[in-house]
Design a protein around this motif. Structure first.
Motif, PDB file in Angstrom:
ATOM      1  N   VAL A 159      62.628  70.744 -81.261  1.00 34.17           N
ATOM      2  CA  VAL A 159      63.199  70.846 -79.916  1.00 34.17           C
ATOM      3  C   VAL A 159      63.887  72.192 -79.725  1.00 34.17           C
ATOM      4  O   VAL A 159      63.807  72.799 -78.647  1.00 34.17           O
ATOM      5  CB  VAL A 159      64.179  69.683 -79.659  1.00 34.17           C
ATOM      6  CG1 VAL A 159      64.842  69.826 -78.290  1.00 34.17           C
ATOM      7  CG2 VAL A 159      63.461  68.348 -79.749  1.00 34.17           C
ATOM      8  N   LEU A 196      61.247  74.763 -79.091  1.00 31.08           N
ATOM      9  CA  LEU A 196      60.645  74.607 -77.768  1.00 31.08           C
ATOM     10  C   LEU A 196      61.596  75.046 -76.649  1.00 31.08           C
ATOM     11  O   LEU A 196      61.187  75.119 -75.490  1.00 31.08           O
ATOM     12  CB  LEU A 196      60.240  73.152 -77.542  1.00 31.08           C
ATOM     13  CG  LEU A 196      59.016  72.647 -78.313  1.00 31.08           C
ATOM     14  CD1 LEU A 196      58.833  71.152 -78.089  1.00 31.08           C
ATOM     15  CD2 LEU A 196      57.761  73.398 -77.904  1.00 31.08           C
ATOM     16  N   SER A 197      62.851  75.308 -77.006  1.00 30.24           N
ATOM     17  CA  SER A 197      63.869  75.751 -76.029  1.00 30.24           C
ATOM     18  C   SER A 197      64.046  74.748 -74.892  1.00 30.24           C
ATOM     19  O   SER A 197      64.175  75.119 -73.719  1.00 30.24           O
ATOM     20  CB  SER A 197      63.514  77.132 -75.472  1.00 30.24           C
ATOM     21  OG  SER A 197      63.528  78.115 -76.484  1.00 30.24           O
ATOM     22  N   ILE A 198      64.037  73.467 -75.239  1.00 22.74           N
ATOM     23  CA  ILE A 198      64.293  72.421 -74.242  1.00 22.74           C
ATOM     24  C   ILE A 198      65.794  72.216 -74.138  1.00 22.74           C
ATOM     25  O   ILE A 198      66.489  72.097 -75.149  1.00 22.74           O
ATOM     26  CB  ILE A 198      63.611  71.105 -74.644  1.00 22.74           C
ATOM     27  CG1 ILE A 198      62.102  71.309 -74.790  1.00 22.74           C
ATOM     28  CG2 ILE A 198      63.903  70.022 -73.611  1.00 22.74           C
ATOM     29  CD1 ILE A 198      61.370  70.082 -75.295  1.00 22.74           C
ATOM     30  N   GLN A 199      66.300  72.163 -72.930  1.00 19.43           N
ATOM     31  CA  GLN A 199      67.723  71.918 -72.745  1.00 19.43           C
ATOM     32  C   GLN A 199      68.039  70.474 -73.133  1.00 19.43           C
ATOM     33  O   GLN A 199      67.290  69.548 -72.754  1.00 19.43           O
ATOM     34  CB  GLN A 199      68.121  72.177 -71.300  1.00 19.43           C
ATOM     35  CG  GLN A 199      67.890  73.612 -70.853  1.00 19.43           C
ATOM     36  CD  GLN A 199      68.377  73.862 -69.441  1.00 19.43           C
ATOM     37  OE1 GLN A 199      69.573  73.865 -69.180  1.00 19.43           O
ATOM     38  NE2 GLN A 199      67.444  74.077 -68.522  1.00 19.43           N
ATOM     39  N   GLN A 204      67.708  67.441 -70.820  1.00 26.20           N
ATOM     40  CA  GLN A 204      66.384  67.103 -70.304  1.00 26.20           C
ATOM     41  C   GLN A 204      65.671  66.062 -71.170  1.00 26.20           C
ATOM     42  O   GLN A 204      64.578  65.620 -70.829  1.00 26.20           O
ATOM     43  CB  GLN A 204      65.508  68.360 -70.228  1.00 26.20           C
ATOM     44  CG  GLN A 204      65.998  69.397 -69.227  1.00 26.20           C
ATOM     45  CD  GLN A 204      65.131  70.645 -69.238  1.00 26.20           C
ATOM     46  OE1 GLN A 204      64.676  71.095 -70.296  1.00 26.20           O
ATOM     47  NE2 GLN A 204      64.884  71.197 -68.062  1.00 26.20           N
ATOM     48  N   ILE A 205      66.286  65.684 -72.273  1.00 28.36           N
ATOM     49  CA  ILE A 205      65.650  64.783 -73.240  1.00 28.36           C
ATOM     50  C   ILE A 205      66.290  63.400 -73.197  1.00 28.36           C
ATOM     51  O   ILE A 205      67.512  63.262 -73.102  1.00 28.36           O
ATOM     52  CB  ILE A 205      65.771  65.344 -74.667  1.00 28.36           C
ATOM     53  CG1 ILE A 205      65.126  66.726 -74.753  1.00 28.36           C
ATOM     54  CG2 ILE A 205      65.157  64.397 -75.682  1.00 28.36           C
ATOM     55  CD1 ILE A 205      65.365  67.426 -76.069  1.00 28.36           C
ATOM     56  N   SER A 208      72.064  64.805 -75.611  1.00 32.05           N
ATOM     57  CA  SER A 208      70.953  64.293 -74.819  1.00 32.05           C
ATOM     58  C   SER A 208      71.238  62.869 -74.355  1.00 32.05           C
ATOM     59  O   SER A 208      72.156  62.206 -74.835  1.00 32.05           O
ATOM     60  CB  SER A 208      69.662  64.318 -75.638  1.00 32.05           C
ATOM     61  OG  SER A 208      69.327  65.625 -76.038  1.00 32.05           O
ATOM     62  N   VAL A 251      62.026  64.411 -70.760  1.00 34.78           N
ATOM     63  CA  VAL A 251      61.192  64.410 -71.963  1.00 34.78           C
ATOM     64  C   VAL A 251      61.573  63.175 -72.764  1.00 34.78           C
ATOM     65  O   VAL A 251      62.712  63.045 -73.218  1.00 34.78           O
ATOM     66  CB  VAL A 251      61.412  65.679 -72.808  1.00 34.78           C
ATOM     67  CG1 VAL A 251      60.634  65.593 -74.113  1.00 34.78           C
ATOM     68  CG2 VAL A 251      61.009  66.916 -72.021  1.00 34.78           C
ATOM     69  N   LYS A 285      56.235  69.333 -81.952  1.00 40.07           N
ATOM     70  CA  LYS A 285      56.211  70.257 -80.818  1.00 40.07           C
ATOM     71  C   LYS A 285      54.984  70.001 -79.941  1.00 40.07           C
ATOM     72  O   LYS A 285      55.084  69.977 -78.702  1.00 40.07           O
ATOM     73  CB  LYS A 285      56.228  71.704 -81.315  1.00 40.07           C
ATOM     74  CG  LYS A 285      57.538  72.118 -81.971  1.00 40.07           C
ATOM     75  CD  LYS A 285      57.427  73.451 -82.694  1.00 40.07           C
ATOM     76  CE  LYS A 285      57.176  74.602 -81.771  1.00 40.07           C
ATOM     77  NZ  LYS A 285      57.157  75.893 -82.491  1.00 40.07           N
ATOM     78  N   HIS A 292      54.852  68.460 -76.054  1.00 39.47           N
ATOM     79  CA  HIS A 292      54.175  69.254 -75.025  1.00 39.47           C
ATOM     80  C   HIS A 292      53.024  68.482 -74.389  1.00 39.47           C
ATOM     81  O   HIS A 292      52.658  68.750 -73.237  1.00 39.47           O
ATOM     82  CB  HIS A 292      53.657  70.558 -75.634  1.00 39.47           C
ATOM     83  CG  HIS A 292      52.972  71.468 -74.661  1.00 39.47           C
ATOM     84  ND1 HIS A 292      53.653  72.180 -73.694  1.00 39.47           N
ATOM     85  CD2 HIS A 292      51.654  71.776 -74.499  1.00 39.47           C
ATOM     86  CE1 HIS A 292      52.792  72.889 -72.984  1.00 39.47           C
ATOM     87  NE2 HIS A 292      51.576  72.662 -73.453  1.00 39.47           N
TER      88      HIS A 292
END
Length: 350
Positions: free
Chosen positions: A49, A52-55, A58-59, A79, A104, A200, A204
């Protein structure tokens, strides 16, 4: 029960494209047995994660009941999360996904939570092609209830109590292939170089993505007949009270190239054979995937890697033709359009 980590962060720790350090994706300190493969999977999730630079907000991390379902406390503390009932994680995730498609969804489950009480929900999540990453932390036993064999335990394997598994195991990867799951993969908890990229890719992927992760249990893998097993010591010990001690074990790690095979010795001395798919493997061929999985079983090997991928299957929102705007963002006028609209809808079915 869990323990909080120190909030100290080294100022030179690098940030990803979203502006977060890897420490921002961690959770509480794990209370699982030292050396548990589940902790390795948690580390892989954090790494994936972060890369992937997911905030974090957002999860949505989802789980059921079991050792595996305790793990969301150990990663992504910033999260959203929901710890559901035993085996009910897929249906809860389905409801959350339909209400807010912009999140996500990362679900973790165990071999008991998925292959036993949650089997029905697991197969229907595949049928509906629910857009989520579904990670099974598979150790072949019920770690929270003293190590009884689970539905994925190999026939002939011996539980900590000494009971022998007489039934054929449920192969979740094989089942997923038979149900034509659009994304099927398997990995080993100690093979971080393989597991992180798979996670990852699964995150995606716009649909249901299964990763079955073989994860050794350090507490209940002791074998029958050992004079250092828990059963033997109890049988030859005049104890003043029932006690138990789990020796700290070293985390199992392994690294080997694509297209190669590797034997890995577990904590109890037993050996599993890992076989990593070759780089020229065609993951789009379903029948070939089934054949390869079966031949690996015949050779007593655990096939790992991306086994099957279908990038043309429609996910649940596309199949149901739902609104592109999440339900939790719709206003009163859209959610309750009035009696006239309802009447027209009802008349359309007559």
């Amino acid at each position: 029960m869990s323990y909080l980590r120190s909030t100290f962060v080294h100022p030179a720790l690098p940030k990803n494209e979203a502006g977060y350090r890897i420490t921002d994706y961690r959770g509480a300190i794990s209370t699982l047995c030292a050396g548990c493969g589940h902790d390795s999977i948690c580390t892989a999730i954090i790494q994936a994660v972060y890369e992937l630079s997911i905030q974090p907000h957002q999860i949505a991390k989802m789980s059921g009941i079991g050792c595996s379902s305790k793990t969301p406390a150990y990663y992504l503390s910033n999260s959203h999360g929901f710890n559901s009932l035993h085996g009910r994680m897929p249906s809860v995730t389905t409801g959350a996904n339909l209400a807010n498609r912009d999140m996500v969804y990362l679900g973790v489950s165990g071999d008991g939570d998925t292959a036993s009480i949650g089997m029905g929900q697991f197969v229907h999540a595949i049928r509906r092609n629910l857009n989520m990453t579904y990670i099974v932390m598979n150790n072949g036993c019920y770690g929270l209830t003293k190590g009884q064999e689970s539905a994925t335990a190999d026939i002939g394997s011996i539980a900590k109590s000494g009971s022998v598994t007489y039934f054929e195991p449920i192969d979740l990867v094989g089942l997923a292939l038979e149900l034509k799951s659009p994304f099927v993969a398997r990995s080993f908890s100690g093979d971080k170089s393989q597991l992180v990229p798979l996670i990852k890719l699964a995150i995606h992927y716009p649909g249901f993505a299964l990763i079955d992760v073989i994860s050794p249990c350090v507490t209940f893998n002791n074998h029958k007949g050992s004079t250092k097993s828990y059963d033997y010591i109890r049988a030859h010990n005049a104890a003043t009270s029932p006690l138990d001690f789990v020796e700290e074990q070293k985390e199992i790690t392994v690294d080997y190239g694509a297209g190669h095979k590797r034997e890995v010795q577990l904590h109890d001395g037993s050996v599993i054979k890992l076989s990593k798919l070759a780089p020229d493997w065609n993951p789009y061929d379903l029948e070939s995937a089934k054949s390869k999985l079966q031949s690996s079983k015949s050779d007593h090997e655990v096939l790992t890697g991306l086994i099957y991928l279908n990038d043309e299957m429609k996910e649940l929102h596309e199949l149901l033709n739902t609104t592109t705007k999440p339900l939790n963002q719709l206003g009163q006028e859209s959610l309750c359009p009035g009696a006239d609209v309802l009447r027209r809808v009802n008349n359309s079915f007559r």
